[in-house]
Write an enzyme that holds these catalytic residues in place. Structure first.
Site: not given
Length: 447
Positions: A289, A310, A424
């Site tokens: 961010e 793995h 948003k």
């Protein structure tokens, strides 16, 4: 003297010590910008000197204020998203018993989370559990209107009031919010909730040493005094008065930017201790961010080893060579379990007889570092003497400080997040939120 150590020696086959030294002056300019407070986003630098501003009396006050709540709480639900929950979760999960939720003799409230997703099944199952538990809520939001935590808190508030009655529920809710404005501040005043302030000059992802992190951690038995003490110790080591080659934040910021400019665009934060998973999640938000702007930034990713050896190990070893690793290594395990011998030795492990599990883990770590170096992956190593509140406080502050320097080296504002608003706006339009009517038709036509 024990301290967190930063080792960049394993990047020198990819970028030389001379190249890092050449970049050091640019690093010091960025550090100066950070400490003088004259760069972009300088109104969000409250975290920088926060460790020395938190007094012993302030910590005493927080601990005393939540002591009564801790005694009658089995489960604490921390309601928040992003920086409003990741710091507390990183520290809590790193210090809690691996199987605390299954222990019969619970020494401190178990921390659970809500508002960090919009999962209906998650909320349903959380409420099922809370039906059977004595629980309290810490709701964390500067505005009180962030969609995910606001939905969760509305539901949990109603559930707690129906379960205990409005008066008792009031005593079980703590709000951490803006000092004077916003929906949550208004609600806390109306309902009479105990409340704490999120400083205006501290952004969410830098807020772990504010009440955002300290209040839920204190309720759940974390030694917040040691956490803050560790941060204070590291803040002294990162001060501009410390020479570049001895300053861990400056050295880390410089090295990762040198690697970035050489074509290493992805940083993997690697741990070999399962309790550090959410430290990695917190770090991913901090750097993602802060730096991912204007077409720039190192992409932050993380792996938990040896589990991910793995799964992701093949790519790291032989995939596109755009990676570098930063390994967090914990030098001393809390417990010691030695590997027993076996007469039949069918699993062929008798060569490890008498050795501790952590010794095997350390050899896996060192062996992997060497393999990845051979595969073209530079390595930075951060070693912690042990996993406790003090060293976590040092580690988190170190990452915060280096992030500020690194962001200014990129030439961006490390303290805003304009891109977060894009989803948003679209979500609100699709939900037909009042005020977004004009966008609704346009957004729906694209689906």
């Amino acid at each position: 003297m024990e301290e967190i150590k930063l080792d960049i020696s394993r990047v020198h086959q990819f970028i030389s010590a001379k190249e890092i030294n050449q970049l050091s002056q640019e690093t010091l300019v960025a550090q100066n910008t950070l400490y003088q407070g004259d760069g972009q986003g300088n109104d969000y630098l409250g975290w920088l000197h926060l460790p020395k501003e938190i007094t012993s009396a302030m910590i005493d006050g927080m601990e005393q204020a939540v002591a009564g709540l801790r005694e009658k709480t089995e489960v604490l639900v921390a309601v928040g998203i992003g920086g409003s929950y990741l710091g507390a979760r990183a520290v809590n999960d790193a210090l809690a018993h691996n199987f605390a939720h299954l222990q019969k003799d619970q020494k401190a409230p178990h921390m659970l989370f809500a508002g960090q997703n919009i999962g209906e099944d998650y909320m349903h199952e959380l409420l099922e559990l809370l039906d059977e538990k004595e629980y309290s809520i810490v709701v964390i939001s500067k505005s009180g209107t962030t969609t995910e935590p606001a939905i969760a808190f509305r539901i949990l508030k109603n559930h707690l009031e129906q379960k205990l009655g409005k008066e008792e529920a009031r005593d079980r809710i703590i709000a951490v919010t803006d000092a004077s404005k916003g929906a949550l501040r208004q609600l806390a005043g109306k309902e009479g909730y105990r409340s704490y302030v999120i400083p205006d000059n501290v952004g969410g992802r830098f807020s772990v040493f504010t009440p955002v992190g300290l209040i839920p951690l204190a309720i759940c038995g974390v030694d917040i005094r040691e956490l803050v003490s560790g941060a204070l110790e590291m803040s002294k080591r990162c001060d501009p008065s410390i020479p570049f080659e001895e300053n861990p934040a400056a050295l880390y910021a410089c090295t990762r930017n040198a690697l970035y400019r050489s074509g290493k665009k992805i940083e993997l934060l690697v741990n070999y201790h399962n309790k550090l998973h959410y430290v990695s999640e917190w770090w991913k938000q901090l750097y993602g961010e802060s730096e991912g702007k204007e077409g720039l930034g190192i992409f932050p990713a993380a792996v938990d080893n040896s589990t991910d050896l793995h799964s992701m190990g093949q790519y790291i070893q032989e995939g596109e060579r755009t990676l570098f690793e930063t390994v967090i290594s914990v030098e001393q395990a809390d417990h010691q379990i030695s590997i027993p011998g076996d007469a039949d030795n069918l699993d062929q492990l008798n060569y490890l007889e008498g050795k501790n599990i952590d010794h095997v883990n350390k050899m896996a770590e060192l062996g992997t570092i060497l393999a990845h170096l051979d595969g073209g992956v530079p390595n930075i190593r951060i070693s912690l003497p042990a996993l406790n509140a003090r060293w976590l406080g040092q580690l988190l502050y170190f990452f915060e400080n280096a992030c500020g320097i690194s962001g200014y080296m990129l030439g961006i504002n490390p303290f805003n997040q304009p891109g977060v608003e894009a989803y948003k706006r679209n979500m609100f339009a699709l939900l037909e939120k009042p005020g977004f009517e004009k966008e609704t038709a346009s957004i729906k036509s694209r689906l």
